[in-house]
Structures are given as C-alpha cells and as structure tokens.
Design an enzyme around this catalytic site. Sequence first.
Site, PDB file in Angstrom:
ATOM      1  CG  ASP A  53      -2.089   1.032   0.835  1.00 13.32           C
ATOM      2  OD1 ASP A  53      -2.230   1.566  -0.087  1.00 13.32           O
ATOM      3  OD2 ASP A  53      -2.948   0.953   1.889  1.00 13.32           O
ATOM      4  CB  CYS A  89      -7.570 -22.463  16.287  1.00 12.95           C
ATOM      5  SG  CYS A  89      -7.112 -21.426  17.602  1.00 12.95           S
TER       6      CYS A  89
HETATM    7 ZN   LIG Z   1      -9.416 -20.520  18.073  1.00 12.71          ZN
END
Ligand SMILES: [Zn+2]
Length: 536
Positions: free
Chosen positions: A86, A298
């Site tokens: 950017d 996760c």
């Molecule tokens: Zn997680």
Amino acid sequence: MVFEVKCTDLAARIGKLTTPHGSFETPSFIPVIHPVKQQISPSFLKSLGFECIITNAYITFKYYGEKAAKQGIHRIVNYDGPIMTDSGGYQVLEYGKVNVTPSTMAQFELDIGSDIPVPLDKPTGYGLPYNTAKSYVEETISNIDETIKVIKNNGYDQLSNDGNNNGLGIDDNVLSSKGELWTGTIQGAEHFDLVRHSSSILDKKGFSFFAIGSPVELMESYEFSLLARLIEATKSSIPNKPIHLFGAGHPLTIPLAVALGCDTFDSASYILYAKANRYMSSSGTLRLEDLSYLPCCCPVCSHFTVKEFNNDEPDSRTINLAKHNLFILKQEMAAVKQAIYDGRLWEYVLQKARSHPKLMDAIYALKDFNYIQQNTPIFKHKAIYLFEPLDQFRPELMNYRKMLIDNYRAPTGNECLVLYPDQGIRPFYSSYVLQKLSIYYQNASICLYNPFFGLIPVEISDIYPASHNIFVKNFDEYDSKDYPVFLNLLDSFLKNHKFKLIYIIANKFMKGLIPYIKTAEETEVKIEDFNGFKLK
Ligand SMILES: [Zn+2]
C-alpha cells in the site's frame, strides 16, 4: 497470463494470480503486516497458508528510506512470497495528506521490488459530498498518470499475452515494468457514477489488477447494501479482471464480497481486533471477556481454557488472540472456496446472512445484479437446495426462466396445456405420474409448476437445474404472494403460447394465484383440486 480462472459460482471465481514472486490462489485473504514492528511473523502467516502479504510502502519509505531500496521489501520483512504494498493512501485518509509525491512513491515501490504496488491515491472515504468526492477521484487519476510515467521511465514492459486469454479480457498489454501487477485504485465510494467513471478510465490505462478503495467505513458501519452496490458498480465496468477490496477482514463480510466477485482482500483486523480483545468467530466477533467457552478448535483455543486465555498477560493474550483470529480467517477462506467448488455459494452466503440483518439486506440487492447471473455456471454437478422465497431469485433459476421464455416453444399441434404441481419426482420424464397424465390428457403440453421455478415443461424436465434440485415440500406453507416471479413467468409463458384449453390441477399455492392469471379471451380454463385428484 496474469490471472487464470479455474471455477466460478455466482460472481466468485477460484483463480490463480501470478506475480514476480510466485502465483497464489484466489480468493485470497492478504494479511497486513507492519514493515517495522511485526507482532505476527510472516513465516507464521505462510505456515497458515496465507500466500501473499501486504505491507505499507509509505511507512517503509519513511523508516528505511534508501536502505529499503537497496535491500528490497522481501528482505526487509523477511518474506519470499508475493508482497503487495500500500502506498500511503490510508495515511492520506487518516491524516489528510502525506509529504511525498506520487512519482516518488511509485519509484520507491519499483525499487523495493513490490509484486503488487499501489499508486498513491486519495481515498474518498464514506460520506463526502458529491463534488468533493469527484475532486478526490480526479486527484487519484492524476496521481495514477504520474505513476504511469514512472513505470514507463523504468522500462515499460508490454507483456503481451499468449492469445489464450480464456475469455478473461486480459489480452491487452499489461501495464508493468518488471512483471509487477500495478493496482488501479478505484475511488468514489457511495457515489456509484464516480465509481463507474473511475473504473472505466483505469481499465483503459492498461491495469491488470484493480482495487476498490474506501470501503472500510462502509463495512465498519455495517452498510453492507451500499458495499454490495459499490462492488457491483466496479464489476459492471470491469467484469473479468481481478479485483481487490481494501480493508475487508471480517469473517462475515468476506463471503459476500467473494460472491460479488472480489478476488483478494487485505486487512489488519486480526491484530487490531486482538488489541481490542475481540475474538473472531465464523458468525461475527465476540468479546473475549464475555465468553464462557471457546467455540473453536485452533491450536490456541485447544491449548487454553477460557479463564487462562483471559488471565494471560496482555501482550501474550493479544498475540494469541491474533493467531486465533487468523485461524478463523483461514477457515473462512477455505469454506468459501469449497462452496464455490461445490456450486453452493448461494446457500453458503445465505447462511452467513442470517448472522446479521444488514447482511441480509445486501443479499436482497443481489437479485438485481445481472453480472452474477451471467457468471453462474449453466450446469453444476450438484443439486441446488431451495428453502424460502428468497431462493426464487437465485441466479440458476433466473437463468432457467430466461431460457424458458426466450427459447422454449411447446410442441406444435398441442392446443391444450396441463399444469400439474411439482411433487419433487426426479426424473419426472420417466415417471409413472407422467405416463398416466399423458394418457389422460392426449396431445397436451404438460408442465409441472413449482413456486421457485415457475413452470417446468416435461420435455425439458431432465435438464439442469429443473432435475437437479431439492425443495421444501411442505406445500401448505407456500403462500403465492411470496413468489411474485411465478406469476410474471406464467404470464409471459401464456403470451408465447396460444393454448385453447388450460387444465390446472391446483394445490393450495396455485389456488391463491388463479384469480390473477391472465389468459386470452378465447382460452378456456378448467380447474381441478389437487386434493382428491386421481389419475385413472
Ligand atoms: Zn481458536
């Protein structure tokens, strides 16, 4: 070939974008990393499967100057894959201006070896009066002209295509110096005529990659309908080339933007949300301190209890929360891509839309976007699912009805039409019911009727999607008022065919429509109640 498309659904595409530092699959989430202080390492991002990253060339310029030009951005941030840079437009939006010229930034981005550089633009943001927004669009275009001069001075490499452009319309000469993909930044925000103007001008300048500027405020204020129309304004001018959406890093926004045809997204949301203790989930964001459970598997959430996560010291908690957020973004990208492969993106986007009413508002806008119909495959290998009135507008059905009106003509000599309720029998063509109907009504055109499809003439009842769908069969719950498309279709069909006699075997849904069916004066209509109707 800069961009190859492998598979499409709605306006979404699974594609491959090629840069000097390798190719990556799209749709792709491109995580933002800070060029100086990286809290999450690019190698961690790579290990999660994020194949491209974005960093800020303006901050790199201010902090490293000449050193960055000598070393190159890949060494500076320690990442060997594709890097988008950017240019400082975000700083312009935040602080009003930056003390660097577009040509200096363009030369710097070339010198540091950016794979996907962005010219220094002037973002319109959201809520500017028309004339101010227009002046910002003009300033961006003038900055881009300065940038193009720099590209040409660096050895404008007219990369010509191999002629096999796969219908993508990218056989124009590509604006590039050393194979990098310069980004045409489209401004105008909610002033859609400015967006169209900006898109078509930049398209003519030879860009092979585009970005929609200024959507962040629209997304933060949950103005998803406006966001959808902003994307549509761009896509209607640039239907085939790859499109980036700046600042889209919310798990709810991504499926909508993908369905509308955006190919890449960048955001620092994973770390910004983490700093604000915001825990991403597939249906939105939650506050970590409000959670009683961690609804995620996760490695971070598997390692901690919710209490341990909350009580972790702030810096470590932020890093872990950012990692969890990245896992959610990775999961979202995988889920949306699988939905494209399965031809079930419509179903997927509608499930997501149930997480927020403003997202559902945006879904209603989709039915008016022709380009979504045009990009949806004519055939799919899996059945479509039909649940509710909104599904009458799904592109497969819009395409089907258009084909029915434009191309289908009943066999000549049939002066009688039989309308029989679709009971979900597949294939209908070889069914016992049809055999009986054909004996009962000789020399008649037999059509099934279905609230979602309108009519399905038996001769085409085995084609997609007439034969490849599963719908909710609770017929008593279908209210004809909820299916306006049905009556329009029936009107057009009857105009195309001058039947002398119409037999309607009417279920509750059809009974609600009978007073509104328009037939020619000489046409006789006979109605039988489906309840109690017996084929002899
Ligand atoms: Zn997680």
